[in-house]
Every structure is written in C-alpha cells, then in structure tokens.
Design a protein around this motif. Structure first.
Motif, short mmCIF file in Angstrom:
data_model
loop_
_atom_site.label_atom_id
_atom_site.label_comp_id
_atom_site.label_asym_id
_atom_site.label_seq_id
_atom_site.Cartn_x
_atom_site.Cartn_y
_atom_site.Cartn_z
N ARG A 66 0.83 -1.20 0.00
CA ARG A 66 0.00 0.00 0.00
C ARG A 66 0.86 1.24 0.00
O ARG A 66 0.60 2.20 -0.73
CB ARG A 66 -0.91 -0.01 1.23
N SER A 67 1.92 1.22 0.82
CA SER A 67 2.81 2.37 0.84
C SER A 67 3.48 2.56 -0.52
O SER A 67 3.64 3.68 -0.99
CB SER A 67 3.89 2.20 1.90
N ALA A 68 3.87 1.42 -1.14
CA ALA A 68 4.53 1.51 -2.44
C ALA A 68 3.58 2.11 -3.47
O ALA A 68 3.97 2.95 -4.29
CB ALA A 68 5.00 0.13 -2.88
N LEU A 69 2.34 1.67 -3.43
CA LEU A 69 1.33 2.21 -4.37
C LEU A 69 1.18 3.72 -4.16
O LEU A 69 1.13 4.49 -5.12
CB LEU A 69 -0.02 1.53 -4.14
N ALA A 70 1.11 4.12 -2.90
CA ALA A 70 0.95 5.54 -2.60
C ALA A 70 2.17 6.32 -3.06
O ALA A 70 2.07 7.38 -3.66
CB ALA A 70 0.71 5.73 -1.11
N GLY A 86 1.86 -2.27 -17.68
CA GLY A 86 3.28 -2.65 -17.67
C GLY A 86 4.09 -1.78 -16.72
O GLY A 86 5.29 -1.59 -16.92
N GLN A 87 3.46 -1.22 -15.71
CA GLN A 87 4.17 -0.31 -14.81
C GLN A 87 4.36 -0.90 -13.42
O GLN A 87 4.64 -0.16 -12.47
CB GLN A 87 3.40 1.00 -14.71
N LEU A 88 4.21 -2.21 -13.34
CA LEU A 88 4.32 -2.84 -12.04
C LEU A 88 5.70 -2.61 -11.42
O LEU A 88 5.87 -2.56 -10.20
CB LEU A 88 4.06 -4.34 -12.19
N TRP A 89 6.71 -2.48 -12.30
CA TRP A 89 8.06 -2.29 -11.77
C TRP A 89 8.20 -1.00 -10.99
O TRP A 89 9.02 -0.89 -10.10
CB TRP A 89 9.10 -2.40 -12.87
N LEU A 90 7.35 -0.01 -11.34
CA LEU A 90 7.38 1.26 -10.59
C LEU A 90 6.94 1.00 -9.15
O LEU A 90 7.48 1.59 -8.21
CB LEU A 90 6.42 2.26 -11.22
N ALA A 142 7.06 -2.06 -7.70
CA ALA A 142 8.07 -2.95 -7.12
C ALA A 142 9.27 -2.15 -6.63
O ALA A 142 9.89 -2.47 -5.62
CB ALA A 142 8.52 -3.98 -8.15
N ASP A 143 9.60 -1.08 -7.37
CA ASP A 143 10.75 -0.26 -7.01
C ASP A 143 10.55 0.44 -5.66
O ASP A 143 11.51 0.85 -5.02
CB ASP A 143 10.97 0.77 -8.12
N ARG A 144 9.28 0.58 -5.27
CA ARG A 144 9.01 1.31 -4.02
C ARG A 144 8.67 0.38 -2.86
O ARG A 144 8.33 0.85 -1.77
CB ARG A 144 7.88 2.32 -4.25
N LEU A 145 8.76 -0.90 -3.10
CA LEU A 145 8.59 -1.85 -1.99
C LEU A 145 9.84 -1.79 -1.11
O LEU A 145 10.89 -1.34 -1.56
CB LEU A 145 8.43 -3.27 -2.55
N PRO A 146 9.72 -2.21 0.13
CA PRO A 146 10.91 -2.19 0.99
C PRO A 146 12.03 -2.99 0.35
O PRO A 146 11.78 -4.06 -0.22
CB PRO A 146 10.44 -2.86 2.27
N LYS A 147 13.22 -2.46 0.45
CA LYS A 147 14.36 -3.13 -0.18
C LYS A 147 15.43 -3.41 0.85
O LYS A 147 15.53 -2.70 1.85
CB LYS A 147 14.97 -2.23 -1.24
N ALA A 168 19.97 -2.73 -10.26
CA ALA A 168 18.77 -2.39 -9.49
C ALA A 168 17.56 -3.11 -10.06
O ALA A 168 16.72 -3.63 -9.33
CB ALA A 168 18.55 -0.88 -9.52
N ARG A 169 17.46 -3.17 -11.39
CA ARG A 169 16.32 -3.88 -12.01
C ARG A 169 16.39 -5.36 -11.71
O ARG A 169 15.37 -6.01 -11.49
CB ARG A 169 16.33 -3.63 -13.52
#
Lengths: 353, 565
Positions: B414-418, B446-450, B452-457, B469-470
C-alpha cells in the motif's frame, strides 16, 4: 678526564641527530619539488588502471546508446586477442550498468559474435555487482540468489557466444573463467576450459590473470595450486608476455599480511627483477602493462627499491583502478601514500650517494 | 560385568572427578601461597585475583552446583489439600515403585514429566524431591499412560537393584553442570572479546585501513584451559557411565510396565513422542497466533487448548498415523536414553499382563477444578509480558490475529502504491478496493516495476543502480509478489500480490459464518486447517513459541536432555 668520553659521545650524537634532521627537512622540500608533477589523491581515477582514450570513447558512445563504435573497435582489434579481451571486458562492465545499446546492437546484428560475447560477459559482471565483493559471510541470501540466477543464464549465453565465434577466437572462453569461479566449477571443468583457451592463445595475460584467481585459495584452489599454476606459466612464457607477474600476484594474494622484510627476501627480489625485464620487453600498448606496473610499484616500494618503484609509479600516476590498490577502501589514498614513500626513499638514497 | 559392579565403577569415576577438582584447586592455592611467601607485591595481588577467578567456576561447579535443580522450571505447586486425587495417585505409584513420594508436585506447561532431587555432594546425599508434571501431558495421555510415565520417573530413584545407579544418575547431572558453568563463562568472555574487536575493526575501516579479521581464538583462554581437564574427564565419565544410564532407563521402563501395565507403558511412550510434535504445532499455529497483535486465547486455553485439538475427529486420524512411526534415534555416545523405538520394542516383547490401555479416561480428569488449575498454571509459567496480553475468545482471536497480519503484510504494498502516486494512502477500510484496482491497472499498463521499485528493499538492493537495481526487483515482479521485501533469513514465504489487499470482511458482520466456535468441526483449534483458521502463510511465529511466552527454565530437571553436548 673520564668525563670527556661521555661528553664526546653526547656531542657526536647531537651532531648526527642535527644532520639527520636537516637531511630529512631537505628531503621533504626536495620531495615536494620532485613530486610536483604527481597528482593528489582526489585527482586519481579509481575506475581505470591507465589512460585509455580509445576505449574511453567507445564506452562513452555506448553510454549514449551508440553501439557502432564498439563494434568497429572490436573489428579493428582483429586477432590481437589481448586487446579484444580488454575491450570485451570494458564493454561488459558498461553493459552491466546499462544495456540498452547492447540490446540495440543484438537486435541489429543477431548473429554477431562480438555482441554475443559482450552480452555473456556482462551477465557475469552484473552477477558480481549484485553479489558485491564481500566474503560469503557478508553476502545476503538475496544477493546470492540473484548472483546464481544470473550466472545460470550466463552459462547459456557463453555456449551461444562460443558457437558464434570464429574457431580461433579465445575470447568467449577467457570471458567464461569468472563464471567458473562464481559457480564453483570443479577443477576438471576448469582444466577443460583452460585447454580451450591455451589452444587458441597460449600466453594470453588477461586469461592467466583470471585463471590464477580461480586457483587462489579464496576461490576454488589453494596457495599451492595457485603458485604451481603461476610458476609453470612464468617458466615457459616468452619475454614481453607479462606472465612473469603471475608468481608475484599469487604470492601477494596469499600473503596479504606479509611484513616489508618479506618483500626483500632473495626469492622475491628475483621475481621482481625478472618481471621488470619482462615489462621492458613488452609492447607499450599491452593492456595488462599498467596493472603489472601498479603491483610492481607496490612490491618494489615495500622492498626498499624506491627509485625503481618511483619509475613505475610515474608511468601509471593518475589511475588507481588496479591491484593492489582496489583491495583497499580508499585506493587513491593508499596509492598516494606508497608513492610518497617511494619518492622520499628515492630522494634520500640519491642524496646519500 | 554385573549391574552392581558397573555402578560401583561409576562411583569411583565420580570420585575421580571430585579428586581432579581438588588437585587443581590445590595447585592454584599452592601457586598463590608460594608467591605470597616471597613478599607482597602488586603482582602477587594481581595473581591472586586471576587465580581466584580461575578457581571460582571449579568451586561453583563441584560444591554448590551439586545442589542445583532448585527453582528450575517455573511451575504451579499443587497442595495435597487442593488436589487430593493427584497426590493419592502419585503416592500410590511411589509405593508400588519402591521409593518415597515426592515432596512437591509442580504443574508445568511442557510435554514432559520429570522427577528432580536437590541432591548434595555430587549426588551422594539425597535431598528434596520434586515431581514436575506438564499440563499438556495430562491433556494428551490417559490415566494409565500417565501412571506409567510417573512410575518410570520415580522408578529411577526406587529400583533397589539399581540403587547405586541412582547415584550415577545424579553424578551425571553434576558433571554436566560443572562443564556447563565453564562453558557459560567462556562464552561470556568470547562475546566481550568479539564486540571489542568489532569496534576496532569498524574504527580501522573508518580510517580506510583494511580491518583485521575478527578472531576470538584467544578469548576466554584461561577458562578454556581450566575447563579442558574437566571436559576431558567428563566426556570419559559420561561415556563410561552411559551404559549404566541406558540400562537404568530400561529398568525404569520395566517398573513402569509392572505398575501401570505393559500396553499403557508402550502406548505412553509412543504417545509422548507424538504429543511433543502436536504441542509444538499447537503453540505455533494456534496459541501464539495473536501474539504479534497483542492477543492470547482465553485464560486456561494457552495450555488447555491442546485438548480441543486432540479431540477433533479429523486430527485424531492424523495422530493415529503418527503413532505408528517413532522418531529416529539420535545416536550420541553421551545420551543416557536408549532410542524410543528400542524401548517400545522391548516393552512390547513382555508377556501380556491382561491389562488394556483402551477406554481409560484422560489423565486431566485427575485434576480437580481443571479450568481454574489451567488458568493458574498460566499465571505461574507465562512471562509477565505474555500475561499482560489481551485475552479474547478463540473466534475473535483468529479473526483479529489474521486481520492484523493481513494489514501488516499489505502495508508495504500500500505504501509503495501511494509512493508511486497510484493510490492515496488513507484508512485501509475505505481504500482497499480502489488500491487493488490501481494495482491491477498498473500491471495492465506494464508499470508494475514502478510499484516494485518502491517496496521495501534490502540495503544492497537500495544501493544498486541501473541494470543491477532492475535485477534486484526481478524476483518480486516475476513472483507477482508483494511481501518479498528484503528476504528474511529463512527465505520469507511469499504471497500473491493481490491476495494481501483483500480484506477479511468487516469485523462483526460475516464473522459468524466464516469462523465457527470452538468445539464445532473446523472451528476449534482442532479445525483441520481450512478456511480462516489456517495459519496464514505470511505469519512468522517465533521459532520456539513456548520459550517466547514462558519463563526460561534454568537447569531443567529434564533428564531427556543429553547431559553433554
């Protein structure tokens, strides 16, 4: 009368002390003057071992999305396998960062052997970038997972690159050595790959350098295996091949905590003298020459052969992306510290004579 | 060699251990005296301190540790007035086993029964005797089976044939404890040394030098040197006496079979092994499911809930299967116990005594006021933190725990989506459907990576740039995975991206349909794991839930534990 002797000793000591102090002060000013042409740490480039404008231009073009200079440079290198390996290495490093140009190249020339080998080598570079350079204990599960996934892909990429390459081209085999290192290939597999390499390029410096890593204790070999490999290669190498550096590299890799004294032992002196002769005979355009100079400069400084060390330092100053400096967290600082030591030592020796 | 001779040898060996300690202590004192007679120096004071530090564990080990087993496992003491049936049973069993009854009975939260004695002087002098009885064991065994277990434990002390072996057993305990004391000290030292070296290494790194490799080889050297002779002797001793230990287990089994019957004894052994696994499963999946949400089942149910699980018809079938397979033997030369399978085989080979193990009532029936006792055991055994947790009914526990877990698991996505600007981060109740729609739209575009990029890492993934990074994002994307995040050390179980956004219904409306109450099939802890009761795949209970909840036992009087690692 008895008081005269200690007094004389005291005076003499004072005189020698003052003389040494003045000499040191003079050496310091001389060092500043003599080292005026040497660059400070902040102006040392950590990504290269030497000035290489032609490769640099190819990489810049690739970074801007233009693959054609890369293709041209590789075609021009022809059967200069040292040069070809060097270019493939550099391009693979670039492709590991950003590969849109490589994909464009492969789309334009799907069967191009050069593009195929860069693609495969880039996978290995990328895998290492994900893994990081820490020892296994300092590497996370996530890093290992990515590392092994990419290495698995790279294996297939190499098979393709080898199938596409002309039969006499050793490059796709040489570039595969780090893959064997990463996947922990058994010795037998490594020897098979090595036979493919040496059948095509028996005295290839970069290939030997890469294979030596595999035989090191920290990878898949041991101090004995590495030393054996290095000694054998150095024994049969023609002058100018730089393979006399291998025993020095092997020794350095397995004796990282050796004291200065050890560098002065007769065996080590013989090794550095042989290597210096080999370097003198090498083609000035040999891509491995600079790295050899870096390591020799380090060893000679610790050996106390400051003048000889300084000579090597001067030829590579400005670039520190090489063994042994890149083993340190701040390569430029360490490089400059050793260079300074060589410079002062050389001046003191000069004035003492 | 007869049993008696073997036991005698064991006593001599034990005396040797005692002698070894005296010799070493004598040597230490001797050195000290020799130094002091040469005059008082700062060095001699220093030496005294060092020698005292070295000698202390020996003194502790040999003279005071022999009395160990005091307040070891936390438990609820029950009085004769409070539980007359239980006491009467235990007294009867003690009489039949030919030994005196315990002075205390304590109820614990473990699947275990044990008798401990505060023996003194390396176990040569008998002391106060305690019987520890695990409530889960009472819940899982029938009355005859419990008789068999208690008779076995008491049998260790009573069998007149192996009276000397009883001393051996206490001796094994003492030797084990002394070596433990040394190890404890040594580990403390090593820990200190390690943190000191780590600080030094960090400092070296800051200065741009290559840090030295951390090595604790030399830490705690004094203690290790001191402990070495004891360890060697202890190993020798334990090996030499293990045959006595094993033989004695078999003898205790025979007593148990005599007192409680052959079939009850064999089935108790089988059943206990199974109960261990079932209790682990129960604590993991049910009792502690709400701990991270600050919830526990109703009072008395933390340990009592096992009853419902065992009573569930579908579970019973699974358990019946488990009964036929016995755990494989752990072969260590120091283990005093023969493998369970071996013991069962020997017991079942005894002639039939006509007593049957079937149809008996559960052992829990021995307790008066079961519910109150179960609640009191919790008060005695659980940590203050656990006791402070909110108590709710099973239905509510399941619902709220699952809801909290789903919420928590969905939060990164949810945070990543926001953060990606695809949804507004508001109260979960209002936005879940909108967020799900936004996520699916992103996938279509096709923007799921955006996202995914904001999920905790992990720090490594966050540092990476460009292609690397990708590559770090790829596993999360390919698995369609929201909860990937930084993969946990055990490789976190993963859930489909969409699943974590689905809300498990409003808290009050659909609950009754979704979750049946305890006792009803599928609803109680005995539920077969369908519907809302299944342990959520993303739920990570503590590895040892009972340990996380209960007070840590010290020197537990559980002789099933190998004495020497």
């Amino acid at each position: 009368m008895t008081a005269v002797i200690p007094f004389t000793i005291l005076v003499l000591m004072l005189i020698f002390w003052l003389r040494n102090k003045r000499r040191a002060a003079r050496a310091a000013t001389l060092a500043v003057r003599a080292g005026a042409d040497l660059l400070p740490p902040e102006r040392q480039r950590t990504d290269r071992a030497f000035a290489d404008p032609s490769t640099e231009a190819v990489l810049t073009a690739a970074a801007q999305g233009d693959w054609q200079p890369a293709a041209r440079a590789l075609a021009m290198a022809g059967t200069d396998w040292e040069r070809r390996s060097h270019l493939v290495d550099a391009l693979a490093g670039q492709a590991a960062k950003e590969d849109s140009w490589l994909r464009a190249w492969q789309a334009a020339c799907p069967e191009d052997p050069a593009a195929a080998v860069v693609h495969a080598a880039a996978k290995v570079s990328l895998a290492w970038e994900i893994r990081g350079s820490a020892r296994a204990a300092g590497t996370t599960r996530e890093q290992f997972a990515g590392f092994h996934r990419l290495l698995g892909e790279a294996r297939q990429d190499f098979a393709r690159a080898q199938a596409l390459a002309p039969p006499d081209d050793p490059t796709p085999y040489i570039a595969q050595i780090p893959l064997h290192k990463g996947l922990g290939a058994p010795h037998e597999a490594m020897r098979q790959l090595w036979a493919e390499v040496t059948a095509r390029a028996p005295y290839h410096y970069a290939a030997h350098r890469s294979a030596l890593q595999y035989w090191c204790a920290k990878w898949r070999g041991s101090a004995e295996l590495a030393q054996d490999f290095a000694a054998r290669a150095a024994a049969v190498a023609p002058p100018g091949s730089l393979l006399t550096m291998l025993p020095i590299i092997s020794w350095f890799e397995h004796n990282s905590d050796a004291p200065d004294k050890a560098y002065g032992w007769p065996e080590m002196r013989t090794l550095t003298e042989t290597a210096l002769r080999d370097l003198a005979a090498a083609d000035p355009g040999h891509p491995g020459l600079a790295e050899a100079r870096h390591l020799l400069a380090y060893c000679l400084t610790r050996q106390g052969s400051h003048a000889a060390a300084l000579e090597q330092f001067r030829q590579v100053d400005g670039f520190v992306g090489a063994l042994p400096w890149h083993y340190y967290t701040d390569p430029a600082k360490v490089f400059c510290a050793y260079r300074e030591r060589a410079l002062r030592g050389a001046l003191i020796a000069q004035h003492a004579n | 060699m007869g049993a008696c001779l073997r036991a005698l040898r064991a006593i001599l060996l034990l005396a040797g251990f005692y002698l070894l300690a005296l010799v070493i202590l004598g040597a230490l004192v001797g050195i000290d005296i020799a130094v002091w007679t040469r005059g008082v120096h700062l060095a001699s004071i220093k030496l005294t301190v060092v020698l005292a530090l070295l000698g202390f564990p020996i003194l502790r080990g040999v003279f005071t540790f022999g009395t160990g087993g005091g307040d070891t496992v936390p438990g609820l003491p029950v009085t004769e007035a409070g539980q007359p049936e239980l006491w009467r049973t235990v007294r009867g069993l003690a009489e039949q086993s030919g030994t005196r009854a315990p002075d205390e009975i304590l109820l614990t939260g473990e699947v275990n029964a044990a008798v401990a004695e505060d023996a003194r002087l390396l176990g040569l002098v008998p002391g106060r005797r305690r019987l520890f009885l695990g409530v889960p064991l009472l819940a899982g065994l029938t009355e005859p089976q419990l008789h068999s277990v208690i008779a076995h434990e008491l049998g260790h002390y009573g069998n007149s044939d192996t009276r000397l072996a009883g001393i051996t057993r206490r001796g094994r305990d003492c030797v084990g404890r002394t070596v433990e004391a040394f190890k404890e000290r040594e580990e403390q030292r090593i820990g200190k040394e390690r943190s000191r070296q780590e600080q030094a290494a960090a400092k070296a790194l800051r200065k741009g030098r290559r840090p030295r490799r951390i090595s604790t080889k030399n830490a705690g050297l004094g203690y290790r040197l001191m402990a070495r002779p004891f360890q060697v002797y202890a190993r020798f001793y334990l090996r030499a006496t293990s045959s006595v230990g094993r033989q004695q287990e078999l003898a205790a089994d025979l007593i148990a079979a005599k007192v409680a019957g052959r079939d009850a004894t064999a089935s108790a052994l089988r059943r206990t092994a199974v109960l261990d696994a079932v209790q682990d499963f129960y604590l993991n999946s049910y009792a502690t499911m709400g701990v991270s949400a600050g919830l526990l089942p109703p009072r008395g149910e933390v340990f009592g809930g096992l009853r419902h699980l065992l009573a569930d018809p579908r579970r019973r079938m699974n358990l019946a299967e488990l009964h036929t397979t016995l755990p494989p033997a752990e072969a260590t030369p120091y283990d005093s116990h023969p493998p369970v399978a071996e013991r069962v085989r020997l017991i079942e080979a005894l002639p039939d005594d006509g007593r049957t193990a079937d149809g008996a009532r559960p052992a829990l029936a021995l307790l008066r006021d079961t519910e109150r006792v179960l609640a009191e055991v919790e008060s005695a055994v659980l940590t203050p933190e656990a006791l402070a947790l909110e108590r709710v009914t099973w239905q509510e526990l399941v619902h709220r725990a699952m809801y909290a877990q789903a919420q928590e698991a969905a939060q990164p996505l949810r945070s990543a989506l926001a953060a990606a600007g695809m949804a507004v981060d508001t109260a979960p109740a209002d936005s879940a459907p909108a967020e799900l729609a936004a996520l699916l739209d992103a996938a279509d575009a096709g923007q799921l990576w955006l996202v995914a990029d904001r999920l905790p890492k992990s720090p490594e993934a966050a540092r990476a740039t460009g292609r690397a990074a990708r590559e770090f994002l790829r596993p999360a994307l390919e698995a369609g995975d929201a909860a990937a995040g930084p993969a946990g050390p055990g490789g976190a179980p993963r859930r489909p991206l969409a699943a974590v956004l689905v809300r498990p219904g409003p808290p009050d409306a659909a609950r009754e349909q979704r979750l049946a109450g305890p006792g009803r099939p599928g609803g109680s802890p005995g539920g077969s794991g369908t519907g809302g009761h299944r342990r959520h795949p993303g739920h990570h209970p503590p590895a040892h839930p009972s340990r996380a909840l209960t007070r840590p036992p010290r020197n537990r009087p559980d002789h099933r534990r190998p004495l020497y690692p």
